[in-house]
Write an enzyme that holds these catalytic residues in place. Structure first.
Site, PDB file in Angstrom:
ATOM      1  N   GLU A 188       6.539   7.064  -3.794  1.00 27.11           N
ATOM      2  CA  GLU A 188       5.102   7.315  -4.031  1.00 27.11           C
ATOM      3  C   GLU A 188       4.714   8.790  -4.082  1.00 27.11           C
ATOM      4  O   GLU A 188       3.688   9.150  -4.657  1.00 27.11           O
ATOM      5  CB  GLU A 188       4.261   6.616  -2.955  1.00 27.11           C
TER       6      GLU A 188
ATOM      7  N   ASP B  23       0.840  -1.202   0.000  1.00 24.52           N
ATOM      8  CA  ASP B  23       0.000   0.000   0.000  1.00 24.52           C
ATOM      9  C   ASP B  23       0.874   1.252   0.000  1.00 24.52           C
ATOM     10  O   ASP B  23       0.363   2.364  -0.034  1.00 24.52           O
ATOM     11  CB  ASP B  23      -0.921  -0.002   1.224  1.00 24.52           C
TER      12      ASP B  23
END
Ligand code: COI
Length: 331
Positions: A263, A258
């Site tokens: 990111e 996740d």
């Protein structure tokens, strides 16, 4: 009392307005994140409530302090993107929200692992193509596995309970031992022991200088063949290139991620097509049937978002009124 809240999304706004009305305190909500171009918006306020994954740099914090604001309340738990030296130098009081919903992250963590083990993403894909056959996608069962929990803070413990609910054997590693888990005899003494015994490694540690890329080639080499990796914590915990090598060799059977090392600026962005995602390593992971990538959404529930907004505002109010707060972070 005047508070400015940076980076307010549409899904956060109702919770902010609810708090503001209930408290009778005006909160200026802006959609921009706090950075060098927006830091001057805070002039004249007593405190700032912020949320973002990109860094709170020394330059931003110095300017915020120069503007007279040293009460800073993060709406999230992780503080790894805050420049600690600038916090200390400028006498900032910083709060976070350590427990907006540990259950939200724990539930998502185990959901993603179960999807991997039961091959549901593959079946979804096959079914969309009219293929309703079973083979070769035979599944694995969690109840016969040993799950190794890395870090037994609130989220790790919430995940641990769910894993136990599925009947898995759970072992854990942490420098700080939780008394309840200690009583249950769940702790192993070293990460090496956890690596050697676990069929699933579930990461729940904050990112620190010491654990950067802790899952690297050397760590993977110590794990069981066919281990499953779950990371709802921080991308920096996993060396992505080493993970790709371990997936290629079959050392790692699959991974639910996740979070991802790079990111920031990628997750929570619409690129319009898969090809347009500007990160080849991420796409390498996303193309694999045995890897589930999600864009840092484990936290993203109504309960969690409400708590992030309202607890952070409470913290900021407390800082402004008393100079201290329950959720103050020591740097
Ligand atoms: C946190 O609370 O630290 C999170 O990881 C959630 C958020 C940054 C998306």
């Amino acid at each position: 009392m005047k508070i400015i809240a940076y980076g307010i999304r549409d899904d956060e706004r109702p919770y902010l307005e609810q708090w503001s009305q209930a408290q009778g305190i005006d909160v200026k909500a802006v959609s921009e994140l706090l950075d060098e171009t927006t830091v001057d918006l805070a002039k004249g306020y007593d405190g700032a409530v912020v949320y973002q994954q990109k860094p709170y740099t020394a330059a931003v914090l110095d300017q915020l302090a120069a503007n007279g604001i040293t009460n800073l309340s993060l709406r999230n738990v992780g503080v790894d993107n805050v420049d600690a030296a600038a916090v200390k130098r400028n006498g900032f009081k910083v709060t976070n929200v350590p427990a907006y919903s540990p259950a939200a992250i724990a539930e998502f963590t185990v959901t993603e692992l179960m999807r991997l083990l039961r091959r549901t993403p593959t079946f979804d894909r096959k079914q969309a193509q009219g293929d309703l056959r079973w083979a070769p996608d035979i599944a694995d069962e969690l109840n016969s596995m040993t799950v190794g929990i890395v870090a037994t803070g609130r989220i790790g413990r919430a995940a641990l309970k769910i894993y136990q609910g599925f009947g898995a054997k759970v072992i854990a590693y942490d420098v700080f031992h939780n008394p309840e888990l200690e009583k249950q005899g769940l702790y192993v003494d070293t990460l090496d022991e956890l690596y050697a015994q676990a069929d699933v490694i579930s990461l729940h540690a904050p990112a620190t200088k010491d654990n950067h890329n802790m899952l690297n080639d050397a760590a993977f080499a110590k794990m069981k063949d066919g281990v499953w990796i779950v990371n709802p914590a921080r991308g920096a915990l996993v060396d992505t290139d080493a993970l790709i090598r371990a997936l290629d060799s079959g050392k790692v059977a699959g991974a639910a991620l996740d979070v991802y090392e790079n990111e920031v600026g990628i997750f929570n962005t619409d690129f319009g097509s898969f090809d347009a995602i500007p990160d080849e390593r991420l796409k390498n992971l996303m193309r694999r049937d045995n890897v589930l990538v999600s864009p840092h959404i484990a936290f993203y529930t109504k309960t969690a978002v409400k708590n992030m907004v309202q607890y952070a505002l409470n913290n900021n109010k407390q800082l402004i009124e008393t100079g201290r707060a329950d959720n103050e972070v020591q740097f």
